[in-house]
Design a protein around this motif. Structure first.
Motif, mmCIF file in Angstrom:
data_model
loop_
_atom_site.group_PDB
_atom_site.id
_atom_site.type_symbol
_atom_site.label_atom_id
_atom_site.label_comp_id
_atom_site.label_asym_id
_atom_site.label_seq_id
_atom_site.Cartn_x
_atom_site.Cartn_y
_atom_site.Cartn_z
ATOM 1 N N MET A 1 22.853 47.515 -25.521
ATOM 2 C CA MET A 1 22.570 47.419 -24.076
ATOM 3 C C MET A 1 21.589 46.276 -23.830
ATOM 4 S SD MET A 1 21.009 50.370 -21.557
ATOM 5 C CE MET A 1 22.312 51.523 -21.948
ATOM 6 N N ASN A 2 21.925 45.375 -22.879
ATOM 7 C CA ASN A 2 21.008 44.266 -22.648
ATOM 8 C C ASN A 2 19.772 44.743 -21.887
ATOM 9 O OD1 ASN A 2 21.383 44.140 -19.794
ATOM 10 N ND2 ASN A 2 23.201 42.872 -20.041
ATOM 11 N N ARG A 3 18.777 43.875 -21.872
ATOM 12 C CA ARG A 3 17.480 44.263 -21.333
ATOM 13 C C ARG A 3 17.579 44.707 -19.868
ATOM 14 N NH1 ARG A 3 12.731 39.990 -21.932
ATOM 15 N NH2 ARG A 3 13.208 40.368 -24.124
ATOM 16 N N ASN A 4 18.320 43.947 -19.062
ATOM 17 C CA ASN A 4 18.417 44.287 -17.639
ATOM 18 C C ASN A 4 19.021 45.672 -17.433
ATOM 19 O OD1 ASN A 4 17.538 41.691 -17.431
ATOM 20 N ND2 ASN A 4 19.104 41.024 -15.989
ATOM 21 N N LYS A 5 20.100 45.968 -18.162
ATOM 22 C CA LYS A 5 20.751 47.278 -18.024
ATOM 23 C C LYS A 5 19.819 48.387 -18.489
ATOM 24 C CE LYS A 5 24.635 45.633 -16.470
ATOM 25 N NZ LYS A 5 24.942 45.797 -15.021
ATOM 26 N N ASN A 6 19.085 48.108 -19.554
ATOM 27 C CA ASN A 6 18.131 49.090 -20.066
ATOM 28 C C ASN A 6 17.067 49.394 -19.017
ATOM 29 O OD1 ASN A 6 16.944 50.783 -22.014
ATOM 30 N ND2 ASN A 6 15.478 49.176 -22.546
ATOM 31 N N TYR A 7 16.541 48.348 -18.371
ATOM 32 C CA TYR A 7 15.556 48.544 -17.319
ATOM 33 C C TYR A 7 16.153 49.363 -16.174
ATOM 34 C CZ TYR A 7 12.536 44.953 -19.428
ATOM 35 O OH TYR A 7 11.737 44.245 -20.273
ATOM 36 N N ASP B 1 19.973 52.076 -5.701
ATOM 37 C CA ASP B 1 20.488 50.772 -6.134
ATOM 38 C C ASP B 1 19.962 49.631 -5.270
ATOM 39 O OD1 ASP B 1 21.850 51.808 -8.253
ATOM 40 O OD2 ASP B 1 23.812 51.830 -7.269
ATOM 41 N N VAL B 2 19.816 49.887 -3.963
ATOM 42 C CA VAL B 2 19.369 48.815 -3.056
ATOM 43 C C VAL B 2 17.912 48.438 -3.292
ATOM 44 C CG1 VAL B 2 21.045 49.329 -1.235
ATOM 45 C CG2 VAL B 2 18.815 50.487 -1.231
ATOM 46 N N GLN B 3 17.180 49.268 -4.059
ATOM 47 C CA GLN B 3 15.777 48.970 -4.358
ATOM 48 C C GLN B 3 15.605 48.279 -5.708
ATOM 49 O OE1 GLN B 3 14.480 53.210 -3.697
ATOM 50 N NE2 GLN B 3 12.790 52.200 -2.608
ATOM 51 N N MET B 4 16.705 48.037 -6.427
ATOM 52 C CA MET B 4 16.653 47.385 -7.733
ATOM 53 C C MET B 4 17.486 46.107 -7.690
ATOM 54 S SD MET B 4 16.864 50.543 -10.483
ATOM 55 C CE MET B 4 18.412 51.249 -9.937
ATOM 56 N N HIS B 5 16.871 45.001 -8.052
ATOM 57 C CA HIS B 5 17.540 43.696 -7.966
ATOM 58 C C HIS B 5 17.489 43.022 -9.334
ATOM 59 C CE1 HIS B 5 17.224 44.236 -3.572
ATOM 60 N NE2 HIS B 5 16.016 44.708 -3.851
ATOM 61 N N GLU B 6 18.628 42.952 -10.002
ATOM 62 C CA GLU B 6 18.702 42.324 -11.324
ATOM 63 C C GLU B 6 18.709 40.807 -11.192
ATOM 64 O OE1 GLU B 6 21.408 44.068 -14.392
ATOM 65 O OE2 GLU B 6 22.144 45.209 -12.674
ATOM 66 N N ASN B 7 18.055 40.139 -12.138
ATOM 67 C CA ASN B 7 18.011 38.674 -12.174
ATOM 68 C C ASN B 7 17.635 38.079 -10.815
ATOM 69 O OD1 ASN B 7 18.762 38.305 -14.937
ATOM 70 N ND2 ASN B 7 20.860 38.840 -14.375
ATOM 71 N N ALA B 8 16.687 38.724 -10.152
ATOM 72 C CA ALA B 8 16.256 38.255 -8.837
ATOM 73 C C ALA B 8 15.591 36.889 -8.959
ATOM 74 C CB ALA B 8 15.286 39.254 -8.219
#
Length: 304
Positions: free
Chosen positions: A1-7, A17-24
């Motif tokens: 699992m990559n770091r972003n998915k783990n977080y 989901d709307v409160q979490m922004h990957e690679n922002a």
């Protein structure tokens, strides 16, 4: 699992989901409009979310950064490894008589407006500071002969051990652009201000006057982080920079403002490296010509 998915898994029970922004892209969340991505950006709207988020970060050795309005931050071009906790949605303001309590993500302008509506004086100096309450308390923000230390009653903070404590004004160790919060890496949850009743017309007039002065003297048409350097004792940073012949000096897409030499601006296509290189150049020239050290007021974070 990559770091972003783990977080994302770690925080999935705490955030929608709307409160979490990957690679922002941090260029979209900071006033300088530069900076690379962060693994995940979270936007809590309750005290409990903030406390639990920091607890999860510490338990999992995840680096985290607190962000208010992004007005006094420079994020490097390679971005941020870890988590950014952006508090802009944690912004309630409550007034009780001459006392105003504001959550850390509340904008200073909104607190100033609340004070004006209630004919309370003391907060006028902050009407044009584009930051949030948390950041202002963290650095004891000030302008136009006023500063947070003049009006704050107490602050609710989270210490390094995760305890939420209330610090009275005398325990905050507020000095020029510093506080115990900055020294000990605490997190501001909320702040309470004690103001005085005044004449609404006079308060409104002072706010209008300061807004006009700011618009006339500061390069608000360009992205910047406000005053780039702290005021050296006995001097004014802007005058030293101007006297060093650096007004308008440009490196890449960054420039010393033609309007106010104390501001470094993004002319539209600057990178964080351009801005950092220009900061270093200004420091070297002022030191060489006047023997004065300039230190950045802007908070520099992220990876090279």
């Amino acid at each position: 699992m990559n770091r972003n998915k783990n977080y994302k898994v770690l925080f999935s029970n705490l955030y929608k989901d709307v409160q979490m922004h990957e690679n922002a892209k941090m260029s979209e969340y900071t006033n300088f409009r530069v900076g690379g991505p962060v693994n995940i950006l979270l936007t809590p709207n309750t005290k409990e979310q903030i406390i639990e988020t920091i607890k999860i970060c510490k338990e999992n050795n995840i680096p985290f950064y607190i962000l208010g309005n992004g007005s006094n931050v420079l994020v490097k071009d390679s971005g941020i490894s870890g988590v950014v906790i952006k508090l802009s949605e944690f912004n309630n303001i409550v007034r009780n008589g001459n006392i105003i309590k504001a959550e850390s993500g509340a904008l200073l302008k909104d607190v100033s407006d609340e004070a004006l509506k209630a004919s309370l004086t003391g907060f006028e100096f902050a009407c044009g500071i584009p930051g949030s309450v948390g950041g202002a308390v963290f650095m004891n923000a000030g302008a136009y002969d006023g500063e947070i230390s003049f009006i704050i009653k107490e602050a609710e903070v989270m210490d390094e051990k995760g305890n939420v404590i209330t610090l009275s004004k005398d325990k905050l160790e507020l000095g020029y652009r510093t506080s115990i919060i900055m020294k000990k890496n605490y997190v501001v949850i909320s702040a309470t201000f004690s103001l005085k009743y005044g004449e609404k017309d006079k308060i409104e007039g002072r706010v209008s006057e300061l807004t006009h002065r700011r618009e006339n003297k500061q390069p608000l048409e360009f992205p910047s982080a406000g005053s780039t350097f702290k005021r050296p004792e006995g001097y004014f940073a802007g005058k030293l920079i101007q006297d060093a012949g650096l007004k308008g000096f440009t490196l890449g897409g960054a420039a010393v403002s033609d309007k106010h030499s104390g501001f470094i601006i993004n002319k539209g296509n600057a990178t964080a490296k351009d801005i950092l290189d220009l900061i270093e150049h200004v420091q070297k020239e002022v030191k060489k010509q006047f023997g004065v050290d300039l230190y950045p007021e802007v908070r520099i974070i992220g990876e090279d």
